[in-house]
Enzyme design. Structure first.
Site, mmCIF file in Angstrom:
data_model
loop_
_atom_site.group_PDB
_atom_site.id
_atom_site.type_symbol
_atom_site.label_atom_id
_atom_site.label_comp_id
_atom_site.label_asym_id
_atom_site.label_seq_id
_atom_site.Cartn_x
_atom_site.Cartn_y
_atom_site.Cartn_z
ATOM 1 N N ASP A 18 0.833 -1.211 0.000
ATOM 2 C CA ASP A 18 0.000 0.000 0.000
ATOM 3 C C ASP A 18 0.867 1.260 0.000
ATOM 4 O O ASP A 18 1.986 1.256 0.505
ATOM 5 C CB ASP A 18 -0.918 -0.019 1.236
ATOM 6 C CG ASP A 18 -2.104 0.920 1.064
ATOM 7 O OD1 ASP A 18 -2.383 1.355 -0.082
ATOM 8 O OD2 ASP A 18 -2.761 1.227 2.080
ATOM 9 N N ASN A 66 -10.811 -2.827 -5.777
ATOM 10 C CA ASN A 66 -10.012 -1.870 -6.558
ATOM 11 C C ASN A 66 -10.623 -1.576 -7.930
ATOM 12 O O ASN A 66 -10.225 -0.615 -8.592
ATOM 13 C CB ASN A 66 -8.558 -2.337 -6.697
ATOM 14 C CG ASN A 66 -7.746 -2.203 -5.422
ATOM 15 O OD1 ASN A 66 -6.855 -3.005 -5.144
ATOM 16 N ND2 ASN A 66 -8.016 -1.182 -4.610
HETATM 17 C C1 IPE Z 1 -5.504 -2.718 -0.325
HETATM 18 O O1 IPE Z 1 -5.200 -1.394 -0.453
HETATM 19 C C2 IPE Z 1 -5.386 -3.429 -1.635
HETATM 20 C C3 IPE Z 1 -4.045 -3.560 -2.158
HETATM 21 C C4 IPE Z 1 -2.919 -3.133 -1.631
HETATM 22 C C5 IPE Z 1 -3.959 -4.266 -3.408
HETATM 23 P P1 IPE Z 1 -6.296 -0.271 -0.738
HETATM 24 O O2 IPE Z 1 -5.535 1.004 -0.871
HETATM 25 O O3 IPE Z 1 -7.160 -0.661 -1.867
HETATM 26 O O4 IPE Z 1 -7.169 -0.297 0.595
HETATM 27 P P2 IPE Z 1 -8.084 0.822 1.261
HETATM 28 O O5 IPE Z 1 -9.081 1.243 0.237
HETATM 29 O O6 IPE Z 1 -7.191 1.960 1.659
HETATM 30 O O7 IPE Z 1 -8.689 0.145 2.460
HETATM 31 C C1 IPE Z 2 -1.476 0.195 -3.389
HETATM 32 O O1 IPE Z 2 -1.276 1.551 -3.471
HETATM 33 C C2 IPE Z 2 -1.701 -0.466 -4.733
HETATM 34 C C3 IPE Z 2 -3.099 -0.837 -4.983
HETATM 35 C C4 IPE Z 2 -4.075 -0.772 -4.139
HETATM 36 C C5 IPE Z 2 -3.405 -1.343 -6.298
HETATM 37 P P1 IPE Z 2 -2.487 2.563 -3.473
HETATM 38 O O2 IPE Z 2 -2.858 2.864 -4.873
HETATM 39 O O3 IPE Z 2 -3.607 2.088 -2.628
HETATM 40 O O4 IPE Z 2 -1.803 3.834 -2.823
HETATM 41 P P2 IPE Z 2 -2.483 4.867 -1.840
HETATM 42 O O5 IPE Z 2 -3.069 4.106 -0.713
HETATM 43 O O6 IPE Z 2 -3.519 5.598 -2.643
HETATM 44 O O7 IPE Z 2 -1.355 5.747 -1.422
HETATM 45 MG MG MG Z 3 -4.094 2.359 -0.704
#
Ligand code: IPE
Ligand code: IPE
Ligand code: MG
Length: 237
Positions: A18, A66
């Site tokens: 994340d 996602n």
């Molecule tokens: C969890 O992260 C999913 C992945 C890292 C693939 P998200 O960024 O989607 O989660 P939330 O929305 O902050 O809970």
């Molecule tokens: C994690 O990074 C990757 C996926 C969830 C696909 P994020 O895209 O969630 O990054 P933040 O949380 O917005 O910083």
């Molecule tokens: Mg995220």
């Protein structure tokens, strides 16, 4: 036990990658640049984990939720997985990694699906480390699928137990994670390995995924070795 450090090594480490978006934002870059940097970080971390003696490494790369992101970002994430398989798979294969997938392949473009299936096939005999990609994966969805599988197989109610459920999960055959790492400072599961993580040790390093390093991993392994896992029983220490 690690030969180098003489500390207990976890069999299975699972990582919620994340913070790619915030990594990019902090640099004035588009979110996809963060995903690109995050994808680049897979290889060094896979190497570091294999060198540390970890046998199973799971990455959460795309959740069932996602899909709610803008189309451009979703397409970018799909393209990055495709690129990763094109550019990194041969090297991973040479280094003895077995590539596995958990989640739903249907719902992905046929060309991406084929690349994933080919990667699994190419690496199926490898034994150094299992690299398990959770892509189009959700923990609740996995539990629902498992229940459906048991019902469809005509499983009688009295045969439904922890083992039967575990065997019906996408992760059948893989031990539950000893460690779950979520980078970026967020402290929630976001639908990751809901069934499997009931006794995992959780770590929340304050670093965005593209910056998560071998050193961060080794620090976590050292801290893990000091944790007292009781599984509801009493301390053996
Ligand atoms: C969890 O992260 C999913 C992945 C890292 C693939 P998200 O960024 O989607 O989660 P939330 O929305 O902050 O809970
Ligand atoms: C994690 O990074 C990757 C996926 C969830 C696909 P994020 O895209 O969630 O990054 P933040 O949380 O917005 O910083
Ligand atoms: Mg995220």
């Amino acid at each position: 036990m690690s030969e180098k450090t003489n500390l207990p090594v976890p069999a299975h480490v699972a990582i919620i990658m994340d913070g790619n978006g915030r990594w990019a934002k902090a640099r004035g870059l588009p979110r996809l640049a963060g995903h690109h940097a995050g994808t680049k970080n897979l290889r060094p971390i896979i190497r570091a984990a294999a060198d540390a003696g970890i046998k199973y490494l799971t990455f959460f790369a795309f959740s069932t939720e996602n899909w709610n992101r803008p189309e451009e970002e979703v397409e970018g994430l799909m393209a990055l997985l495709s690129e990763f398989l094109e550019t990194e798979l041969q090297e991973m294969h040479k280094e003895g990694a077995r590539f596995l997938h958990i989640g739903h392949l249907d719902g992905l473009a046929p060309s991406l699906r084929k690349k994933i299936e080919d990667a699994i096939e190419l690496t199926r005999e490898n034994e150094r480390i299992d690299v398990i990609l959770a892509f189009n994966y959700g923990g609740r969805d996995e539990i629902i699928c498992a229940v459906k599988k048991l019902i469809e197989a005509g499983t009688p109610a009295e045969a439904v137990d922890v083992k039967a459920m575990s065997d019906a999960m996408f992760t059948a055959g893989t031990p539950d994670p000893d460690i779950v790492i979520r980078t970026s400072g967020e402290k929630r599961t976001s639908n990751f390995l809901t069934w499997q993580t009931v006794y995992s040790e959780w770590f929340f390093p304050e670093v965005f995924w593209p910056d998560f390093s071998e050193e961060d991993l080794l620090k976590i392994l050292a801290e893990y070795s000091k944790r007292d896992r009781r599984f509801g029983g009493l301390s053996k220490k």
